[in-house]
Scaffold this motif. Structure first.
Motif, PDB file in Angstrom:
ATOM      1  N   PHE A 175     -57.080  30.261  49.271  1.00 54.45           N
ATOM      2  CA  PHE A 175     -58.027  30.895  48.363  1.00 54.45           C
ATOM      3  C   PHE A 175     -59.407  31.001  49.003  1.00 54.45           C
ATOM      4  O   PHE A 175     -59.832  30.122  49.757  1.00 54.45           O
ATOM      5  N   GLU A 176     -60.076  32.090  48.692  1.00 53.09           N
ATOM      6  CA  GLU A 176     -61.363  32.381  49.311  1.00 53.09           C
ATOM      7  C   GLU A 176     -62.435  31.374  48.933  1.00 53.09           C
ATOM      8  O   GLU A 176     -63.410  31.195  49.662  1.00 53.09           O
ATOM      9  N   GLY A 177     -62.279  30.715  47.796  1.00 56.77           N
ATOM     10  CA  GLY A 177     -63.226  29.697  47.385  1.00 56.77           C
ATOM     11  C   GLY A 177     -64.198  30.143  46.316  1.00 56.77           C
ATOM     12  O   GLY A 177     -65.020  29.345  45.845  1.00 56.77           O
ATOM     13  N   ASP A 178     -64.124  31.417  45.888  1.00 51.34           N
ATOM     14  CA  ASP A 178     -65.056  31.880  44.865  1.00 51.34           C
ATOM     15  C   ASP A 178     -64.559  31.521  43.467  1.00 51.34           C
ATOM     16  O   ASP A 178     -65.248  30.859  42.698  1.00 51.34           O
ATOM     17  N   TRP A 179     -63.339  31.901  43.131  1.00 48.58           N
ATOM     18  CA  TRP A 179     -62.837  31.612  41.785  1.00 48.58           C
ATOM     19  C   TRP A 179     -61.811  30.499  41.759  1.00 48.58           C
ATOM     20  O   TRP A 179     -61.498  29.952  40.702  1.00 48.58           O
ATOM     21  N   GLN A 180     -61.273  30.126  42.923  1.00 52.25           N
ATOM     22  CA  GLN A 180     -60.462  28.923  43.058  1.00 52.25           C
ATOM     23  C   GLN A 180     -60.833  28.263  44.376  1.00 52.25           C
ATOM     24  O   GLN A 180     -61.065  28.935  45.377  1.00 52.25           O
ATOM     25  N   ALA A 181     -60.885  26.939  44.364  1.00 53.35           N
ATOM     26  CA  ALA A 181     -61.277  26.201  45.568  1.00 53.35           C
ATOM     27  C   ALA A 181     -60.281  26.437  46.692  1.00 53.35           C
ATOM     28  O   ALA A 181     -59.066  26.508  46.473  1.00 53.35           O
ATOM     29  N   ALA A 182     -60.801  26.557  47.903  1.00 52.92           N
ATOM     30  CA  ALA A 182     -59.946  26.743  49.078  1.00 52.92           C
ATOM     31  C   ALA A 182     -59.191  25.452  49.380  1.00 52.92           C
ATOM     32  O   ALA A 182     -59.694  24.350  49.143  1.00 52.92           O
ATOM     33  N   GLN A 183     -57.970  25.599  49.920  1.00 52.18           N
ATOM     34  CA  GLN A 183     -57.162  24.436  50.278  1.00 52.18           C
ATOM     35  C   GLN A 183     -57.471  23.929  51.683  1.00 52.18           C
ATOM     36  O   GLN A 183     -56.940  22.897  52.097  1.00 52.18           O
ATOM     37  N   ARG A 184     -58.272  24.651  52.442  1.00 54.51           N
ATOM     38  CA  ARG A 184     -58.607  24.254  53.803  1.00 54.51           C
ATOM     39  C   ARG A 184     -60.125  24.226  53.945  1.00 54.51           C
ATOM     40  O   ARG A 184     -60.833  24.985  53.278  1.00 54.51           O
ATOM     41  N   PRO A 185     -60.665  23.389  54.829  1.00 50.76           N
ATOM     42  CA  PRO A 185     -62.121  23.309  54.985  1.00 50.76           C
ATOM     43  C   PRO A 185     -62.702  24.596  55.563  1.00 50.76           C
ATOM     44  O   PRO A 185     -62.047  25.321  56.311  1.00 50.76           O
ATOM     45  N   SER A 186     -63.958  24.839  55.231  1.00 48.79           N
ATOM     46  CA  SER A 186     -64.591  26.108  55.612  1.00 48.79           C
ATOM     47  C   SER A 186     -64.714  26.278  57.120  1.00 48.79           C
ATOM     48  O   SER A 186     -64.697  27.409  57.619  1.00 48.79           O
ATOM     49  N   TRP A 264     -53.096  32.897  56.996  1.00 49.31           N
ATOM     50  CA  TRP A 264     -53.648  32.242  55.816  1.00 49.31           C
ATOM     51  C   TRP A 264     -54.008  33.279  54.761  1.00 49.31           C
ATOM     52  O   TRP A 264     -54.764  32.997  53.841  1.00 49.31           O
ATOM     53  N   ALA A 265     -53.453  34.481  54.915  1.00 53.64           N
ATOM     54  CA  ALA A 265     -53.701  35.558  53.961  1.00 53.64           C
ATOM     55  C   ALA A 265     -52.368  36.229  53.617  1.00 53.64           C
ATOM     56  O   ALA A 265     -52.240  37.444  53.618  1.00 53.64           O
ATOM     57  N   VAL A 266     -51.369  35.400  53.333  1.00 57.53           N
ATOM     58  CA  VAL A 266     -50.036  35.902  52.992  1.00 57.53           C
ATOM     59  C   VAL A 266     -49.507  35.083  51.815  1.00 57.53           C
ATOM     60  O   VAL A 266     -49.745  33.882  51.724  1.00 57.53           O
ATOM     61  N   ARG A 267     -48.820  35.765  50.911  1.00 58.05           N
ATOM     62  CA  ARG A 267     -48.217  35.053  49.783  1.00 58.05           C
ATOM     63  C   ARG A 267     -46.762  34.757  50.124  1.00 58.05           C
ATOM     64  O   ARG A 267     -46.067  35.582  50.719  1.00 58.05           O
ATOM     65  N   VAL A 268     -46.324  33.568  49.744  1.00 53.26           N
ATOM     66  CA  VAL A 268     -45.049  33.040  50.239  1.00 53.26           C
ATOM     67  C   VAL A 268     -43.875  33.628  49.469  1.00 53.26           C
ATOM     68  O   VAL A 268     -43.787  33.492  48.249  1.00 53.26           O
ATOM     69  N   ASN A 269     -42.983  34.273  50.201  1.00 53.95           N
ATOM     70  CA  ASN A 269     -41.696  34.710  49.654  1.00 53.95           C
ATOM     71  C   ASN A 269     -40.603  34.244  50.602  1.00 53.95           C
ATOM     72  O   ASN A 269     -39.917  35.021  51.251  1.00 53.95           O
ATOM     73  N   ARG A 270     -40.514  32.938  50.732  1.00 56.93           N
ATOM     74  CA  ARG A 270     -39.492  32.304  51.556  1.00 56.93           C
ATOM     75  C   ARG A 270     -39.277  30.915  50.987  1.00 56.93           C
ATOM     76  O   ARG A 270     -40.049  30.472  50.132  1.00 56.93           O
ATOM     77  N   ASP A 271     -38.288  30.212  51.441  1.00 58.19           N
ATOM     78  CA  ASP A 271     -37.980  28.915  50.841  1.00 58.19           C
ATOM     79  C   ASP A 271     -38.985  27.841  51.216  1.00 58.19           C
ATOM     80  O   ASP A 271     -39.222  26.907  50.446  1.00 58.19           O
ATOM     81  N   GLU A 272     -39.571  27.925  52.422  1.00 60.78           N
ATOM     82  CA  GLU A 272     -40.495  26.894  52.874  1.00 60.78           C
ATOM     83  C   GLU A 272     -41.701  27.549  53.546  1.00 60.78           C
ATOM     84  O   GLU A 272     -41.663  28.730  53.904  1.00 60.78           O
ATOM     85  N   LEU A 273     -42.779  26.768  53.737  1.00 57.50           N
ATOM     86  CA  LEU A 273     -44.015  27.349  54.254  1.00 57.50           C
ATOM     87  C   LEU A 273     -43.897  27.798  55.702  1.00 57.50           C
ATOM     88  O   LEU A 273     -44.686  28.622  56.163  1.00 57.50           O
ATOM     89  N   VAL A 274     -42.962  27.236  56.434  1.00 55.86           N
ATOM     90  CA  VAL A 274     -42.648  27.747  57.765  1.00 55.86           C
ATOM     91  C   VAL A 274     -41.139  27.845  57.887  1.00 55.86           C
ATOM     92  O   VAL A 274     -40.395  26.957  57.431  1.00 55.86           O
ATOM     93  N   GLU A 275     -40.671  28.934  58.461  1.00 55.17           N
ATOM     94  CA  GLU A 275     -39.243  29.114  58.713  1.00 55.17           C
ATOM     95  C   GLU A 275     -39.043  29.797  60.057  1.00 55.17           C
ATOM     96  O   GLU A 275     -39.825  30.684  60.435  1.00 55.17           O
ATOM     97  N   PHE A 276     -38.004  29.368  60.754  1.00 60.68           N
ATOM     98  CA  PHE A 276     -37.628  29.984  62.027  1.00 60.68           C
ATOM     99  C   PHE A 276     -36.189  30.469  61.916  1.00 60.68           C
ATOM    100  O   PHE A 276     -35.296  29.688  61.575  1.00 60.68           O
ATOM    101  N   GLN A 277     -35.976  31.741  62.200  1.00 58.24           N
ATOM    102  CA  GLN A 277     -34.605  32.257  62.292  1.00 58.24           C
ATOM    103  C   GLN A 277     -34.238  32.389  63.756  1.00 58.24           C
ATOM    104  O   GLN A 277     -34.955  33.020  64.539  1.00 58.24           O
TER     105      GLN A 277
END
Length: 383
Positions: A175-186, A264-277
């Motif tokens: 999240f950009e940090g304006d309307w919801q707090a970012a999950q990573r430090p600036s 860090w600008a993608v919405r997740v449509n996979r089972d886990e946050l990282v996947e390797f095929q």
């Protein structure tokens, strides 16, 4: 049993990763299990010294976990002859100088990555450590994820035949940090502070590819900043000067091609946050943080392209889950145990500062490839 106390200076434990994974889930977890048994009648008892700039934050952590030792004076801690190991989880821009001091003081080194801001600095750390005769290691935690351990089991068992390609997808919406707090430090989004997803993630991809599939021979990447403005911890807007997404193609020894998207600008449509095929001549697998699914050539469907009719098969249902067949400990803790055994029992260990330098090299070349718009060879690094 003989208990040997190991004093570890832990610099950067007020940060998310340093605190959660290294202090709580690794060092304190080792203390909770009674120490680390070396198998020769010796049990190592880790005694952390919390080091950082903010005394109040350090004191709060120490009180929370019943620890005795904190310090805001790195030099004084390094001058203490009872300190055996220096661990660094600071921001990248502060790491190289601190590790140099620790090497000069004769401390064994264990550090997060990237180890330096550039390849020459990373190689210098490895040279200095070797010349000093100390043990040194770099965190390469993804190798100890249950999903990738299962994938390694498949590779070692010859499941894939000849490996053709690797496709990786990593990331989530920060999240950009304006309307919801970012999950990573600036600072992650300011290049001048050492931020950027290439600097952060390409060192990970280097060791995953190198260890599982083969050395990276070339890289072609596009790094970009999708979100140009973000809000910091004080709700103040700032310009995002670092890349927040990178799209890389890596040629590997043996001929396999890897493609890894990091964002860090993608919405997740996979089972886990990282996947390797991984696709091979005999079978394929999809591995994430914890799970791994496979499809052997004998069970591969035979789809026919016809956009005029709905899909007649549920393709994801045709994959088989790989069983655990083992108990998986926290990956950070598992690597800490290996490093401590390396230092105190001379157990083999090859994830050293030279391995860390390879990750810095790949990040450096990835950014250069993006800036110049061309594919670049990745030379083998050496001291």
């Amino acid at each position: 049993m003989t208990r040997k106390t190991v004093r570890i200076a832990m610099n950067g434990v007020t940060g998310r990763m340093g605190y959660r994974q290294h202090l709580v889930r690794s060092i304190l977890a080792l203390r909770e299990q009674g120490g680390l048994d070396l198998g020769d009648g010796t049990v190592l008892w880790p005694e952390p010294i919390l080091v950082g700039r903010r005394e109040h934050a350090l004191r709060t952590l120490a009180e929370r976990h019943g620890l005795e030792h904190i310090s805001t004076d790195v030099d004084a801690v390094l001058a203490d002859p009872t300190v055996d190991i220096y661990f660094d989880a600071q921001v990248t821009s502060a790491r190289e100088g601190a590790i140099k001091k620790a090497i000069a003081a004769g401390k064994h080194i264990y550090t997060e990555k990237p180890t330096a801001t550039g390849l020459e600095g990373a190689l210098e750390l490895a040279r200095l450590a070797n010349a000093k005769g100390i043990k040194h290691g770099v965190v390469q935690d993804k190798l100890f994820l249950p999903g990738l351990l299962k994938l390694k089991r498949l590779i070692d068992g010859g499941f894939f035949g000849r490996i053709l390609s690797v496709r990786g997808e990593f990331g989530y919406w920060v999240f950009e940090g304006d309307w919801q707090a970012a999950q990573r430090p600036s600072w992650n989004y300011r290049a001048e502070d050492g931020g950027g997803i290439v600097v952060d993630m390409f060192p990970h991809w280097e060791y995953v590819l190198h260890e599982l599939f083969g050395r990276v021979k070339s890289v072609q990447a596009i790094a970009t900043t999708h979100i140009p403005q973000r809000w910091d911890e004080n709700d103040k807007p700032y310009d995002a000067t670092a890349d927040d997404a990178a799209y890389g193609i890596f040629e590997l020894d043996g001929g396999a091609i890897a493609q890894i998207n990091s964002s860090w600008a993608v919405r997740v449509n996979r089972d886990e946050l990282v996947e390797f095929q991984v696709d091979g001549t005999e079978g394929s697998a999809v591995a994430g943080l914890r799970n791994c699914r496979v499809q052997h050539r004998s069970a591969t469907p035979k789809p026919v392209w016809n956009p005029d009719i709905p899909a007649t098969e549920a393709f994801r249902d045709q994959w088989q889950e790989v069983p655990d067949n083992a108990e998986f400990d926290n990956g950070f803790k598992a690597q800490w145990e290996l490093f401590l055994k390396h230092v105190y029992a001379d157990a083999p260990y090859h994830w050293d500062l030279l391995a860390g330098a390879r990750g810095v090299q790949l990040a450096e070349l990835g950014l250069k490839s993006s800036a110049e718009g061309r594919r670049l060879d990745v030379p083998e690094v050496s001291l």
